[in-house]
Scaffold this motif. Sequence first.
Motif, mmCIF file in Angstrom:
data_model
loop_
_atom_site.group_PDB
_atom_site.id
_atom_site.type_symbol
_atom_site.label_atom_id
_atom_site.label_comp_id
_atom_site.label_asym_id
_atom_site.label_seq_id
_atom_site.Cartn_x
_atom_site.Cartn_y
_atom_site.Cartn_z
ATOM 1 N N ALA A 1 0.832 -1.209 0.000
ATOM 2 C CA ALA A 1 0.000 0.000 0.000
ATOM 3 C C ALA A 1 0.863 1.254 0.000
ATOM 4 C CB ALA A 1 -0.930 -0.015 1.208
ATOM 5 N N ASN A 2 2.035 1.205 0.631
ATOM 6 C CA ASN A 2 2.945 2.349 0.588
ATOM 7 C C ASN A 2 3.540 2.525 -0.807
ATOM 8 O OD1 ASN A 2 4.511 4.521 1.853
ATOM 9 N ND2 ASN A 2 6.263 3.184 1.461
ATOM 10 N N VAL A 3 3.790 1.416 -1.498
ATOM 11 C CA VAL A 3 4.218 1.513 -2.893
ATOM 12 C C VAL A 3 3.154 2.252 -3.708
ATOM 13 C CG1 VAL A 3 4.808 0.217 -4.973
ATOM 14 C CG2 VAL A 3 5.606 -0.584 -2.738
ATOM 15 N N ALA A 4 1.891 1.882 -3.498
ATOM 16 C CA ALA A 4 0.799 2.557 -4.204
ATOM 17 C C ALA A 4 0.743 4.037 -3.841
ATOM 18 C CB ALA A 4 -0.529 1.874 -3.868
ATOM 19 N N LEU A 5 0.960 4.362 -2.565
ATOM 20 C CA LEU A 5 0.989 5.765 -2.150
ATOM 21 C C LEU A 5 2.086 6.535 -2.875
ATOM 22 C CD1 LEU A 5 0.477 5.990 1.725
ATOM 23 C CD2 LEU A 5 -1.158 6.515 -0.091
ATOM 24 N N ASN A 6 3.267 5.915 -2.996
ATOM 25 C CA ASN A 6 4.371 6.564 -3.708
ATOM 26 C C ASN A 6 4.002 6.825 -5.162
ATOM 27 O OD1 ASN A 6 7.329 6.793 -2.357
ATOM 28 N ND2 ASN A 6 6.157 5.187 -1.327
ATOM 29 N N LEU A 7 3.340 5.877 -5.787
ATOM 30 C CA LEU A 7 2.904 6.074 -7.169
ATOM 31 C C LEU A 7 1.896 7.209 -7.269
ATOM 32 C CD1 LEU A 7 2.523 2.322 -8.166
ATOM 33 C CD2 LEU A 7 4.078 3.940 -9.266
ATOM 34 N N ALA A 8 0.907 7.212 -6.374
ATOM 35 C CA ALA A 8 -0.115 8.259 -6.397
ATOM 36 C C ALA A 8 0.496 9.634 -6.154
ATOM 37 C CB ALA A 8 -1.186 7.955 -5.355
ATOM 38 N N ALA A 9 1.515 9.704 -5.265
ATOM 39 C CA ALA A 9 2.168 10.982 -4.985
ATOM 40 C C ALA A 9 2.858 11.551 -6.215
ATOM 41 C CB ALA A 9 3.177 10.811 -3.853
ATOM 42 N N LEU A 10 3.268 10.668 -7.119
ATOM 43 C CA LEU A 10 3.897 11.108 -8.363
ATOM 44 C C LEU A 10 2.874 11.455 -9.438
ATOM 45 C CD1 LEU A 10 6.786 8.472 -8.521
ATOM 46 C CD2 LEU A 10 7.033 10.932 -8.084
ATOM 47 N N ALA B 1 7.526 7.625 4.238
ATOM 48 C CA ALA B 1 7.120 8.855 3.574
ATOM 49 C C ALA B 1 7.187 8.694 2.061
ATOM 50 C CB ALA B 1 8.014 10.006 4.017
ATOM 51 N N THR B 2 6.392 9.488 1.344
ATOM 52 C CA THR B 2 6.391 9.470 -0.124
ATOM 53 C C THR B 2 7.165 10.667 -0.653
ATOM 54 O OG1 THR B 2 4.314 10.708 -0.198
ATOM 55 C CG2 THR B 2 4.165 8.300 -0.194
ATOM 56 N N VAL B 3 7.441 10.627 -1.951
ATOM 57 C CA VAL B 3 8.116 11.723 -2.640
ATOM 58 C C VAL B 3 7.175 12.217 -3.726
ATOM 59 C CG1 VAL B 3 10.071 12.347 -4.108
ATOM 60 C CG2 VAL B 3 10.408 10.792 -2.168
ATOM 61 N N SER B 4 6.896 13.499 -3.745
ATOM 62 C CA SER B 4 5.969 14.047 -4.730
ATOM 63 C C SER B 4 6.696 14.331 -6.046
ATOM 64 C CB SER B 4 5.340 15.341 -4.222
ATOM 65 O OG SER B 4 6.323 16.371 -4.158
#
Length: 485
Positions: A58-67, A307-310
């Motif tokens: 789910a964090n991988v998905a969050l990282n994708l969405a943040a991009l 944390a994610t990267v935008s």
Amino acid sequence: MSLIHSPTFPDFTRARILVAGDLMLDRYWSGATRRISPEAPVPVVQVDRVEERPGGAANVALNLAALGVRTALVGITGADEAADLLAERLAGVGITARLHRRADVPTVTKLRVLSHHQQLIRLDFEQSLAPRDGDADPLPALLAERLADVDLLLLSDYAKGTLADPQALIALARTAGIPVLVDPKGRDFARYRGATLLTPNRGELEEIVGVCRDDVALIEKGQRLRVELDLDALLVTLGERGMLLLRPSAEALHLPTQAREVFDVTGAGDTVIATLAAALGAGVDLAEACALANCAAGLAVGKLGTATVSAPELERAYRGTEWQTVLEQDALVAAVATARARGERVVMTNGCFDILHEGHVAYLQQARRLGDRLVVAVNDDDSVRRLKGDGRPINGVEQRMAVLAGLASVDWVCAFGEETPAALICRVKPDLLVKGGDYRPDDIAGADCVRANGGEVRVLDFLPGRSTSRILGAIRKAKRQPSLS
């Protein structure tokens, strides 16, 4: 595959990625500690902040969405409050999630207790998510529903049992013509045979192939594994040393990262594979995608938790060239300006570097010790041909720059096509311009510009008897020797 980074930042909104893997809920309880418990010699945390974040796949998905990627997610959870929270958080950032809820297991949850940004303890709540004996695996059906609408499948394996049969998922995707990226776990990488690319870290790889005492062994064993598993590529993350990309019919590509204070490595692997997938889905070639992932990883470790990267954040860092080694001229000028604003001393040199030898290495190490950053300007292929004649260069400019970029002494590499690098040197305006050999300082191209800007020009020693011409002469002589067979 070009190593010179494009001035156009990828449009991640073009990418459509499906993530499948182990879903988790990361909980963080934070507060001050002012006393020791009277019940046991442990600190008492006065919790004043509670956070819940999607973790694992789910964090991988969050990282994708943040991009900005159009992201879909499938996985297994319990039928509990944690699953509700997970679904709510995912929907809140626009991720299309299909959760298979099981009443017989809890949602995998990791509770971290922190104080003053230090993790004091982690409590894990989990059971295996693999199908019970006699039960069907729900993942293939969940994937089949989504594959027609995506460009790439990403498998995020945390060894919790969701990816009980990755071969079935890989086969479904490859039959549909969809690339498969895998973040692997465990000691059985044969489970991922036929995937497009795997992203193990060095420790995970060595669990499979054995200890690699140097880069030569790492490349040799990694390539052997890539062939055995029928992979298109293998990307090995090396921590503070960056990444190593192994492909067929291409020399290994080392992507070094710039030194950076590491605050928390939690979730950095998720950021790497998410950024890699996003870039590939947006049409970027593999080398460039790896460079973007390398940059994103450096940003991620400077943050607390998963944390994610935008996309804007990544673009600023990437365009700022802090994370790149091989640069175009405009990017190099910007990088040097940033370094100089930080008070760093910039050293610059140039050459053909057709066949890198010990003389070059010693010279570049000597140059780097004279400042904080070393820029190496490299003659492009046409320029070398004009200087050295037909048959040169032996190695193309991208190969030459890739080798230079792998040296610890080199910060930035840039190509130029003129007879001399004077125009590029005048744009960069290094604090110190150096050249090796028997030059006089006044004869070095670009010297006037450097001095006019307050810089210095210096001639460095070069190891005698070491030259590309001498090496080529020895090779030709060896070829003329009669065979003993």
